[in-house]
Design an enzyme around this catalytic site. Sequence first.
Site, short mmCIF file in Angstrom:
data_model
loop_
_atom_site.label_atom_id
_atom_site.label_comp_id
_atom_site.label_asym_id
_atom_site.label_seq_id
_atom_site.Cartn_x
_atom_site.Cartn_y
_atom_site.Cartn_z
N HIS A 147 0.75 -1.48 -0.30
CA HIS A 147 -0.12 -0.34 0.31
C HIS A 147 0.73 1.35 0.09
CE1 HIS A 147 -3.87 -1.31 0.32
NE2 HIS A 147 -3.47 -2.41 1.31
N ASP A 202 -7.90 -1.93 -0.85
CA ASP A 202 -8.65 -2.97 -0.40
C ASP A 202 -9.61 -2.75 -0.43
OD1 ASP A 202 -6.76 -3.60 0.94
OD2 ASP A 202 -6.62 -2.39 2.22
N GLU A 217 -6.74 -12.13 3.14
CA GLU A 217 -7.58 -11.24 2.96
C GLU A 217 -8.11 -11.27 2.07
OE1 GLU A 217 -5.35 -7.63 3.43
OE2 GLU A 217 -5.18 -7.93 5.54
N HIS A 220 -7.75 -7.84 0.07
CA HIS A 220 -6.55 -6.83 -0.55
C HIS A 220 -6.18 -7.67 -1.93
CE1 HIS A 220 -2.41 -5.57 0.26
NE2 HIS A 220 -2.42 -6.27 -0.53
ZN LIG Z 1 -5.02 -3.70 1.86
#
Ligand SMILES: [Zn+2]
Length: 202
Positions: free
Chosen positions: A111, A118, A182, A185
């Site tokens: 990021h 996200d 995740e 992501h």
């Molecule tokens: Zn992320």
Amino acid sequence: MNAISLEQVASHPEYVSIAGLAGIRLDLRYASADNFVGRDLYGAAAPALLHRQAAEQLARAAQWLGRQRPGYRLRVFDALRPGRVQRVLWDIVKDTPQRIYVADPARGSIHSFGMAVDLSVEDDAGRELDMGAGFDDFTELAQPQREEAMLAAGRLSAAQLANRRLLREAMEGAGFRGIPTEWWHFEAADKAWIRETMRLVE
Ligand SMILES: [Zn+2]
């Protein structure tokens, strides 16, 4: 590691705002108190920014989604996350089991290069699709690598899994890669290549 400040990025041609992209809605959770930390980490300077390469791929993912499901949009929870914000997150989780979900700022979160996003999907009425676990739900229910087991155990429904697959198809078709832990992501290129060749935004 090369670094560039958030202030420099604002006027740097390699970084672009995703605020006006067609098919994208911003719901920046770290710019509000609606996140696992419970407070606004960005303040007034919420950076709805990505590296140009990631932004172009994101625009393609949104176009694909809109063709498959007219009126559907990508809902973005976080995009470029400066190193200074990553350090705040890390300090909160580093001594907890949640540490696997937060990149050590010493290595740099993807990021922080403006190359990760996200996000989720919302329908033509602006409702987020049911993904079976919320953004930043730090449990195994959020992990793509556990989806088949969660489905078999009845903790994830076939419809929830189909919603995650719609998001993945949109993102992977545009060149993004997901991660095992995740569902929300995605990274715009290979992690190692990003860390070697791109600048970290502080
Ligand atoms: Zn992320």
